[in-house]
Design a protein around this motif. Structure first.
Motif, mmCIF file in Angstrom:
data_model
loop_
_atom_site.group_PDB
_atom_site.id
_atom_site.type_symbol
_atom_site.label_atom_id
_atom_site.label_comp_id
_atom_site.label_asym_id
_atom_site.label_seq_id
_atom_site.Cartn_x
_atom_site.Cartn_y
_atom_site.Cartn_z
ATOM 1 N N SER A 167 0.843 -1.178 0.000
ATOM 2 C CA SER A 167 0.000 0.000 0.000
ATOM 3 C C SER A 167 0.888 1.241 0.000
ATOM 4 N N LEU A 168 0.817 2.006 -1.100
ATOM 5 C CA LEU A 168 1.629 3.214 -1.222
ATOM 6 C C LEU A 168 0.752 4.428 -0.958
ATOM 7 N N GLY A 169 0.378 4.611 0.283
ATOM 8 C CA GLY A 169 -0.402 5.776 0.686
ATOM 9 C C GLY A 169 0.536 6.772 1.354
ATOM 10 N N SER A 170 0.076 7.378 2.443
ATOM 11 C CA SER A 170 0.950 8.291 3.189
ATOM 12 C C SER A 170 2.167 7.556 3.712
ATOM 13 N N THR A 171 1.955 6.301 4.082
ATOM 14 C CA THR A 171 3.082 5.465 4.495
ATOM 15 C C THR A 171 3.148 4.256 3.565
ATOM 16 N N THR A 185 3.130 18.549 -5.518
ATOM 17 C CA THR A 185 1.677 18.352 -5.615
ATOM 18 C C THR A 185 1.446 17.082 -6.435
ATOM 19 N N ASP A 186 0.231 16.560 -6.371
ATOM 20 C CA ASP A 186 -0.094 15.356 -7.142
ATOM 21 C C ASP A 186 0.133 15.600 -8.642
ATOM 22 N N GLU A 187 -0.182 16.817 -9.074
ATOM 23 C CA GLU A 187 -0.001 17.169 -10.480
ATOM 24 C C GLU A 187 1.478 17.146 -10.864
ATOM 25 N N GLY A 200 7.089 6.812 2.488
ATOM 26 C CA GLY A 200 5.870 6.734 1.674
ATOM 27 C C GLY A 200 5.460 8.075 1.113
ATOM 28 N N GLY A 201 4.200 8.135 0.694
ATOM 29 C CA GLY A 201 3.683 9.297 -0.025
ATOM 30 C C GLY A 201 3.676 10.605 0.758
ATOM 31 N N ALA A 202 3.648 10.519 2.084
ATOM 32 C CA ALA A 202 3.595 11.745 2.882
ATOM 33 C C ALA A 202 4.787 12.647 2.578
ATOM 34 N N VAL A 203 5.955 12.045 2.380
ATOM 35 C CA VAL A 203 7.159 12.832 2.068
ATOM 36 C C VAL A 203 7.035 13.427 0.666
ATOM 37 N N LEU A 204 6.534 12.627 -0.268
ATOM 38 C CA LEU A 204 6.340 13.128 -1.641
ATOM 39 C C LEU A 204 5.382 14.316 -1.625
ATOM 40 N N LYS A 205 4.359 14.190 -0.801
ATOM 41 C CA LYS A 205 3.332 15.235 -0.722
ATOM 42 C C LYS A 205 3.891 16.538 -0.156
ATOM 43 N N GLN A 206 4.878 16.416 0.739
ATOM 44 C CA GLN A 206 5.517 17.608 1.308
ATOM 45 C C GLN A 206 6.275 18.387 0.238
ATOM 46 N N ALA A 210 -1.810 -0.900 -3.881
ATOM 47 C CA ALA A 210 -2.978 -0.093 -3.523
ATOM 48 C C ALA A 210 -2.483 1.289 -3.100
ATOM 49 N N GLY A 211 -3.406 2.227 -2.922
ATOM 50 C CA GLY A 211 -3.044 3.562 -2.435
ATOM 51 C C GLY A 211 -2.693 4.520 -3.562
ATOM 52 N N GLY A 212 -2.450 5.774 -3.183
ATOM 53 C CA GLY A 212 -2.219 6.856 -4.145
ATOM 54 C C GLY A 212 -1.066 6.615 -5.108
ATOM 55 N N GLY A 213 -0.044 5.856 -4.674
ATOM 56 C CA GLY A 213 1.117 5.605 -5.524
ATOM 57 C C GLY A 213 0.874 4.529 -6.579
ATOM 58 N N ALA A 214 -0.239 3.811 -6.462
ATOM 59 C CA ALA A 214 -0.503 2.677 -7.368
ATOM 60 C C ALA A 214 -0.721 3.137 -8.801
ATOM 61 N N LYS A 215 -1.190 4.387 -8.961
ATOM 62 C CA LYS A 215 -1.505 4.854 -10.320
ATOM 63 C C LYS A 215 -0.263 5.325 -11.077
ATOM 64 N N ASN A 216 0.877 5.396 -10.393
ATOM 65 C CA ASN A 216 2.101 5.866 -11.038
ATOM 66 C C ASN A 216 2.794 4.705 -11.769
ATOM 67 N N GLU A 217 2.597 4.669 -13.092
ATOM 68 C CA GLU A 217 3.116 3.537 -13.883
ATOM 69 C C GLU A 217 4.633 3.490 -13.910
ATOM 70 N N LEU A 263 3.773 15.477 -9.357
ATOM 71 C CA LEU A 263 4.226 14.076 -9.318
ATOM 72 C C LEU A 263 3.940 13.395 -10.652
ATOM 73 N N GLU A 264 2.774 13.683 -11.195
ATOM 74 C CA GLU A 264 2.389 13.069 -12.464
ATOM 75 C C GLU A 264 3.287 13.553 -13.607
ATOM 76 N N LYS A 265 3.453 14.860 -13.684
ATOM 77 C CA LYS A 265 4.238 15.475 -14.769
ATOM 78 C C LYS A 265 5.700 15.035 -14.715
HETATM 79 P P1 ADP Z 1 -3.586 7.765 2.588
HETATM 80 O O1 ADP Z 1 -2.622 6.839 3.238
HETATM 81 O O2 ADP Z 1 -3.488 9.143 3.152
HETATM 82 O O3 ADP Z 1 -4.968 7.229 2.450
HETATM 83 P P2 ADP Z 1 -3.570 7.657 -0.348
HETATM 84 O O4 ADP Z 1 -3.649 6.212 -0.605
HETATM 85 O O5 ADP Z 1 -4.753 8.512 -0.642
HETATM 86 O O6 ADP Z 1 -3.006 7.949 1.114
HETATM 87 O O7 ADP Z 1 -2.346 8.226 -1.197
HETATM 88 C C1 ADP Z 1 -1.948 9.561 -1.084
HETATM 89 C C2 ADP Z 1 -0.477 9.662 -1.358
HETATM 90 O O8 ADP Z 1 -0.229 9.286 -2.709
HETATM 91 C C3 ADP Z 1 0.014 11.073 -1.179
HETATM 92 O O9 ADP Z 1 0.978 11.066 -0.162
HETATM 93 C C4 ADP Z 1 0.603 11.458 -2.526
HETATM 94 O O10 ADP Z 1 1.845 12.130 -2.391
HETATM 95 C C5 ADP Z 1 0.772 10.128 -3.220
HETATM 96 N N1 ADP Z 1 0.594 10.264 -4.671
HETATM 97 C C6 ADP Z 1 -0.417 10.867 -5.306
HETATM 98 N N2 ADP Z 1 -0.225 10.833 -6.646
HETATM 99 C C7 ADP Z 1 0.938 10.191 -6.845
HETATM 100 C C8 ADP Z 1 1.701 9.840 -8.010
HETATM 101 N N3 ADP Z 1 1.292 10.120 -9.231
HETATM 102 N N4 ADP Z 1 2.852 9.174 -7.811
HETATM 103 C C9 ADP Z 1 3.281 8.853 -6.578
HETATM 104 N N5 ADP Z 1 2.615 9.158 -5.468
HETATM 105 C C10 ADP Z 1 1.468 9.824 -5.586
#
Ligand code: ADP
Length: 468
Positions: free
Chosen positions: A288-292, A337-339, A328-334, A422-429, A341-343
């Motif tokens: 799970s690649l979410g905040s952690t 932005t999600d945009e 995890g993603g929390a550091v990326l988010k700091q 799973a999680g926000g990082g899953a969509k990053n191919e 990250l995508e670009k």
């Molecule tokens: P949470 O654990 O807070 O539920 P999510 O599963 O919603 O987290 O994922 C959010 C995280 O995914 C954010 O920390 C964000 O930085 C990261 N994220 C969003 N888009 C991307 C991306 N395209 N590539 C990598 N990480 C991303």
């Protein structure tokens, strides 16, 4: 008459969802609700004064009421025309969210007579059964006061030896509360919500009960726990996805669910999310690649290591081994932005290894796969190019993920063979490609990641016990 359907509900940290699936796992309907925030209303009576002193903190949100209202709102959200097809229901809740409820049908009420005398009247009142005797202890709440006592009775490094464990919450309540001990019963959030549906008080599942000390291998509470005076509060435990009884008649009538709709034991939210990915063979894992960064691996054997916060949940005849890193993603988010990250990711060449060696953390301290509370975040040197910088971070997190899976193997778990994400990082191919190269394994995003979907699979299991 249409095909039977199975209803799963997830009670997460910020809201609840449901998913309604058929036997094949196709979703027929789903919806989401935020929790309404009810505040605790305090009546003025001597009993309530005691309560008030304890409710000084922000616990004045009436969580039990919020969850109950949400449960019935969700049932109401199920489209009317499919309700009669629902064969079974199951619910997952946040792990270690603990409720102390009334197990007796009688309550002692204090009345003031016109003469000013107090009169105690024992009322046989069915409606009070199962009502919370105390505000719920939330999943992330700490009870440091109880930890020394728990450590004194539990085996070293046991899962219960954590300030947020269900057992610490129980012991903490036991020590502060001096009334109602006789009539109290412990339930987890999911157990209580399921009880509202089936009406049989005192049933839990072995995933929710792990953090109160239940041993899913022995299928019993261990002797060190049974010998404690508060063990009388512990619920009966069954496998997740076991049919407990029919949906209460008044509820099925009110909403139009069938008479034979069964209510099945649930699980915790993170296990439900794992079940959703349908990784059913040993060696299959979900990152799970979410905040952690959290990993879960299906293993034929059970492993535990409190140093790394690694423990195993039972899933029928297998074990779900898990651990969570602070990266995890929390550091990326700091930083992005999600945009962004995508670009930026678009420009990364995932086949090329990044020479940058980081350890991205939001704060000092790591537990898994390195147990070091003093570990400092490492994000230097930062190259001029943001693409290179991000590449270095994604690659470094992938290396930590790889290390996490090898640690589980070293601790005795089944070797990982395939990873779903799973999680926000899953969509990053691009990240998926980097991870495939670093892990040397097939990596893909999980088709289903909603815990509600996993709960619906448990409802399906409960309705067809011989099929699983
Ligand atoms: P949470 O654990 O807070 O539920 P999510 O599963 O919603 O987290 O994922 C959010 C995280 O995914 C954010 O920390 C964000 O930085 C990261 N994220 C969003 N888009 C991307 C991306 N395209 N590539 C990598 N990480 C991303």
């Amino acid at each position: 008459k249409g095909e039977r359907l199975y209803l799963g509900m997830d009670f997460g940290t910020s809201g609840a969802r449901y998913a309604l699936i058929d036997k094949q796992g196709t979703i027929h309907s789903e919806a989401k609700r935020e929790y309404p925030r009810f505040m605790v209303t305090l009546l003025s009576s001597p009993e309530m004064d005691i309560l008030k002193t304890f409710l000084k903190r922000e616990e004045s949100v009436d969580w039990a009421r919020s969850w109950r209202e949400t449960l019935f709102s969700l049932l109401n959200d199920v489209p009317v025309h499919v309700r009669s097809l629902v064969a079974s229901i199951s619910i997952d809740g946040t792990s270690a969210t603990t409720m102390i409820v009334d197990r007796w049908m009688s309550i002692l009420r204090l009345f003031t007579c016109p003469s000013g005398l107090y009169l105690f009247i024992l009322i046989l009142d069915n409606s009070s059964t199962g009502e919370p005797l105390w505000r719920p202890f939330l999943y992330n709440e700490s009870c440091p006061d109880a930890l020394p006592m728990v450590k004194a009775i539990a085996p070293e490094n046991h899962t219960v030896c954590s300030e947020t464990s269900t057992l610490c919450k129980l012991v903490s309540w036991w020590n502060i509360e001096d009334s109602n001990k006789e009539s109290a019963l412990l339930l987890h959030q999911a157990d209580w919500l399921l009880w509202l549906l089936h009406g049989k008080l005192g049933v839990s599942d072995y995933n929710n009960a792990l953090k109160v000390g239940y041993d899913p291998e022995l299928e019993a509470y261990p002797p060190w726990l049974i010998s404690q005076p508060y063990s009388q509060l512990l619920p009966c435990v069954t496998a997740p996805g076991t049919s407990i009884g029919y949906l209460k008649e008044e509820i099925s009538k009110q909403f139009g669910f069938p008479n034979d709709c069964s209510v099945c034991t649930g699980t915790t939210d993170s296990i439900a999310a794992f079940l959703a990915a349908r990784a059913t063979q040993p060696g299959k894992a979900v990152t799970s690649l979410g905040s952690t960064l959290a990993i879960k691996l299906l293993s034929t054997n059970r492993i535990e290591d409190a140093r790394f916060g690694v423990y195993s949940h039972r899933l029928d005849d297998k074990w779900l081994v898990g651990g969570a890193s602070n990266t995890g993603g929390a550091v990326l988010k700091q930083l992005f932005t999600d945009e962004q990250l995508e670009k930026l990711s678009e420009q990364i060449n995932p086949m090329q290894a990044s020479p940058l060696d980081y350890y991205p953390l939001k704060a000092v301290g790591e537990r898994f796969p390195v147990a070091d509370p003093k570990m400092v975040p490492r994000l230097h040197p930062r190259p001029e190019s943001d693409v290179e910088f991000l590449h270095g971070m994604l690659e470094s997190i992938a290396r930590i993920e790889g290390k996490a899976y090898s640690l589980l193997k070293d601790l005795g778990a089944t070797q990982v063979e395939e990873v779903f994400t799973a999680g926000g990082g899953a969509k990053n191919e691009k990240w998926t490609k980097i991870r495939e190269r670093v892990l040397g394994l097939p990596v893909s995003s999980a088709t289903q990641t909603e815990a509600a979907y996993g709960a619906a699979l448990l409802a399906l299991k409960g309705a067809q016990p011989n099929m699983s």
